[in-house]
Motif scaffolding. Structure first.
Motif, PDB file in Angstrom:
ATOM      1  N   CYS A  31       4.030  -3.381  15.180  1.00  0.00           N
ATOM      2  CA  CYS A  31       3.023  -3.441  14.124  1.00  0.00           C
ATOM      3  C   CYS A  31       3.711  -4.100  12.930  1.00  0.00           C
ATOM      4  CB  CYS A  31       2.558  -2.035  13.764  1.00  0.00           C
ATOM      5  SG  CYS A  31       1.616  -1.908  12.218  1.00  0.00           S
ATOM      6  N   VAL A  38       2.583  -2.031  19.300  1.00  0.00           N
ATOM      7  CA  VAL A  38       1.144  -2.246  19.227  1.00  0.00           C
ATOM      8  C   VAL A  38       0.685  -2.710  20.603  1.00  0.00           C
ATOM      9  CG1 VAL A  38      -0.725  -3.542  18.128  1.00  0.00           C
ATOM     10  CG2 VAL A  38       1.281  -2.912  16.806  1.00  0.00           C
ATOM     11  N   GLY A  76      -1.218  -1.860  14.042  1.00  0.00           N
ATOM     12  CA  GLY A  76      -1.593  -0.649  14.769  1.00  0.00           C
ATOM     13  C   GLY A  76      -2.829   0.013  14.182  1.00  0.00           C
TER      14      GLY A  76
END
Length: 181
Positions: A31, A38, A76
């Motif tokens: 992220c 992610v 995220g």
């Protein structure tokens, strides 16, 4: 016009970004805010430009030849929910840097402020909204953007009407008048 995702935290600057990123396995992507993995395909993305800032415009995001372009990064779901910049109506609202001239202490000074709306900018500057709409513009100058976006809703004054040697305005701008008023 497509709205770009922007966040209240700068890219790669979450409190534990580097620690979290160091735990990633092969092929896992971080992220751009917290550094945690992610899932792909990314549900939320943002473009990083200027060597470490969120892209403000689609034009910035599309300029892949710029030396500061760092690509599209996944965000995220927790960081997206927590840090996404939103307007009162719930839509993404980018900061704009408004540029104009004010009179302070008998001098005409280049003035900038980063705000989400013209109304907010006018209030911060202590000028009527219609004056801002008629005589002020949205700046695209790198110095203006870097200065004002680093401290949103802070009025910055240069030493004259030409230079860009900005410093924060005194806390009260009520004694400053917009040029032409």
């Amino acid at each position: 016009m497509t709205e770009l995702n922007r966040y209240t935290v700068l890219p790669f600057s979450g409190a534990r970004f580097h620690e979290n990123e160091s735990r990633l396995g092969d092929g896992e992507l971080p992220c751009a805010i917290c550094g945690k993995v992610v899932a792909q395909p990314f549900a939320h993305t943002a473009t990083v430009v200027g060597g470490g800032a969120w892209a403000e415009t689609a034009e910035d995001a599309a300029n892949t030849t710029d030396a500061g372009y760092m690509g599209v990064w996944g965000i995220g779901p927790n960081c997206h929910a927590k840090y996404l910049v939103k307007a009162a109506n719930g839509r993404t609202s980018p900061l704009k840097v408004f540029l104009g001239l004010t009179y302070t202490q008998g001098k005409q000074l280049r003035t900038i402020v980063a705000a989400r709306t013209q109304k907010t900018a006018a209030q911060l500057l202590g000028i009527p909204l219609n004056h801002l709409q008629r005589y002020w513009s949205v700046s695209g100058n790198k110095v203006d953007l870097d200065t004002a976006l680093a401290s949103p809703e802070v009025v910055f004054l240069a030493s004259d009407s030409v230079r860009r040697d900005y410093s924060p305005a005194p806390t009260s701008t009520s004694n400053a008048k917009a040029a032409g008023q």
